[in-house]
Design an enzyme around this catalytic site. Structure first.
Site, PDB file in Angstrom:
ATOM      1  N   CYS A  83       0.836  -1.207   0.000  1.00  0.00           N
ATOM      2  CA  CYS A  83       0.000   0.000   0.000  1.00  0.00           C
ATOM      3  C   CYS A  83       0.870   1.256   0.000  1.00  0.00           C
ATOM      4  O   CYS A  83       1.552   1.553   0.979  1.00  0.00           O
ATOM      5  CB  CYS A  83      -0.919  -0.033   1.223  1.00  0.00           C
ATOM      6  SG  CYS A  83      -1.752   1.512   1.576  1.00  0.00           S
ATOM      7  N   CYS A  86      -0.047   3.690   2.754  1.00  0.00           N
ATOM      8  CA  CYS A  86       0.465   3.232   4.054  1.00  0.00           C
ATOM      9  C   CYS A  86       1.955   3.552   4.170  1.00  0.00           C
ATOM     10  O   CYS A  86       2.426   4.024   5.214  1.00  0.00           O
ATOM     11  CB  CYS A  86       0.249   1.726   4.220  1.00  0.00           C
ATOM     12  SG  CYS A  86      -1.466   1.199   4.080  1.00  0.00           S
TER      13      CYS A  86
END
Length: 200
Positions: A83, A86
């Site tokens: 991600c 993230c």
């Protein structure tokens, strides 16, 4: 006979000298390239990659079962190593954790691990990073999805600690899409978000 051939025949020592110089230059270039490659590899190992940071942060985070039962509020993060959102927040979250770790639990759940499927469904995670703010009793009081500036997370944590309403309770930022894994056909439960497909 051309002049170069005649010179080679009459002066063989000079050819050896030219050949020897060329060999020394070539060897020097090989040594320099090897040194540069070694330095690059060393610096590459010293540079922390975002996915490594996320993995290390997750290993150091409070286990979920402890976080929901130890009497401290919790910031629960659903994440994945792939991600990009993230990864972009990892540095700030690591610093926030250091600042608040004595007052707040930080738990991280990797959406790629089927172990967390009940929590993924419970908190309706369909984009990451997905943050759930849990009270000191383990009850979810707010959720935010996507990248958020450090100040927003800190303001929410300050409110969570003091028991006040979170100022950014439904914040939404840049997310990485996440699809809930599909359950085998033998199961009969469905999730309304699955549009009729069965989910685990």
């Amino acid at each position: 006979m051309n002049p170069q051939t005649q010179e080679s025949i009459t002066n063989p020592g000079q050819n050896k000298l030219t050949s020897s110089t060329a060999l020394k230059v070539r060897n020097l270039l090989i040594v320099l390239a090897a040194i540069a490659l070694t330095i690059s590899i060393f610096l590459g190992w010293q540079t922390e990659t975002p996915s490594t940071t996320l993995t290390e942060m997750a290993k150091a985070s409070t286990p979920l079962e402890v976080a929901v039962s130890n009497g401290k509020p919790t910031l629960l993060e659903f994440y994945a190593n792939w991600c990009t959102s993230c990864q972009a927040m990892a540095k700030d979250l690591k610093e926030i954790k250091q600042k608040y770790s004595d007052r707040v639990n930080f738990a991280m759940l990797n959406v790629d691990n089927n172990k967390w499927l009940p929590e993924i469904l419970k908190y309706r995670v369909d984009g990451i990073p997905h943050f759930v703010f849990l009270s000191d009793k383990g009850d979810a009081i707010a959720q935010t999805i996507g990248e958020a500036p450090r100040q927003i997370i800190e303001d929410n944590l300050d409110a969570l600690i003091s028991g006040k309403s979170l100022p950014y309770a439904q914040a939404t930022g840049q997310v990485s899409s996440f699809n809930v894994p599909v359950k085998p056909a033998s199961s009969s439960s469905t999730d309304p978000r699955s549009h009729g497909s069965q989910v685990q």
